[in-house]
Design an enzyme around this catalytic site. Sequence first.
Site, short mmCIF file in Angstrom:
data_model
loop_
_atom_site.label_atom_id
_atom_site.label_comp_id
_atom_site.label_asym_id
_atom_site.label_seq_id
_atom_site.Cartn_x
_atom_site.Cartn_y
_atom_site.Cartn_z
N SER A 51 33.22 -42.77 -0.80
CA SER A 51 32.09 -42.70 -1.73
C SER A 51 32.52 -42.96 -3.18
O SER A 51 32.98 -44.05 -3.50
CB SER A 51 31.38 -41.35 -1.57
OG SER A 51 30.16 -41.32 -2.25
N ASP A 74 39.03 -54.49 -8.99
CA ASP A 74 38.40 -55.79 -9.22
C ASP A 74 38.43 -56.20 -10.69
O ASP A 74 38.33 -57.39 -11.00
CB ASP A 74 36.96 -55.78 -8.72
CG ASP A 74 36.88 -55.83 -7.20
OD1 ASP A 74 37.93 -55.67 -6.54
OD2 ASP A 74 35.77 -55.99 -6.65
N LYS A 131 32.34 -45.41 2.85
CA LYS A 131 30.99 -44.86 2.63
C LYS A 131 30.43 -45.46 1.35
O LYS A 131 30.79 -45.04 0.26
CB LYS A 131 31.00 -43.34 2.55
CG LYS A 131 29.58 -42.76 2.43
CD LYS A 131 29.58 -41.25 2.29
CE LYS A 131 28.14 -40.70 2.30
NZ LYS A 131 27.29 -41.30 1.25
#
Length: 229
Positions: free
Chosen positions: A115, A126, A140
């Site tokens: 999560s 990224d 998740k």
Amino acid sequence: KDPVQYKLSEQRKDGTNVGYIRVSEFNSLVNTKLQDALDDLKRQGANAYVLDLRSNTGGAFQAAVEISGFFFEDRVATYVVDSNQVELPFRAPKGKLAVDPKAPLVVWLDGMSASASEVLAGSLHDNCRAITMGDKSFGKGLIQAVYGLKNGAGLVLTVARYVTPGGTEIQGIGITPDILGNMPAPVIVPVLSSDTSKVDFQEISQRLGPSMCKIPAEHVPRETSVILQ
């Protein structure tokens, strides 16, 4: 409870001073406690960092976005995608940098990292701010709303999902680390779990450099793309 544990784990002969930070959950204290930890490590001379998110099952989504701002500024930390496939960008805030942008950073993950942990790891990865290491994360990536019903029951409804800045789906997939394995003892052994000696920060710096890592272009909103066509 305080979700942050930290220490200056190493002072290497090459001048690398490693700050180790473990975040156990994203609760209401995490932002303040992590800011304090990073400030203290900086005072101690830390110039390379390990952020340990192993066994961190998540918590407050917004905290993960705001924490991204400790490491980079004003770029997309994650996208939230609704049922109509419309993307809403959440950006790291300005003016919150707590770490030198050139300081190498490693994020440790395992199968219990989920999560908000995956949101933060994807955000840092990224945006070419961190290299991920360890085991594949849980996967998740759903946003769920809870509605109270008149009979006292509750309805949990999935309303959207998270996507990393580079477009990686989290739900059911997880984040595959850049460097698999090579981890210290499990986090249930606090002293051993902070062993950062196997992290090659020269390699980490090279991987994060512009020749090997490219920050993805921000997605054009769907409405804008239709107009341009």
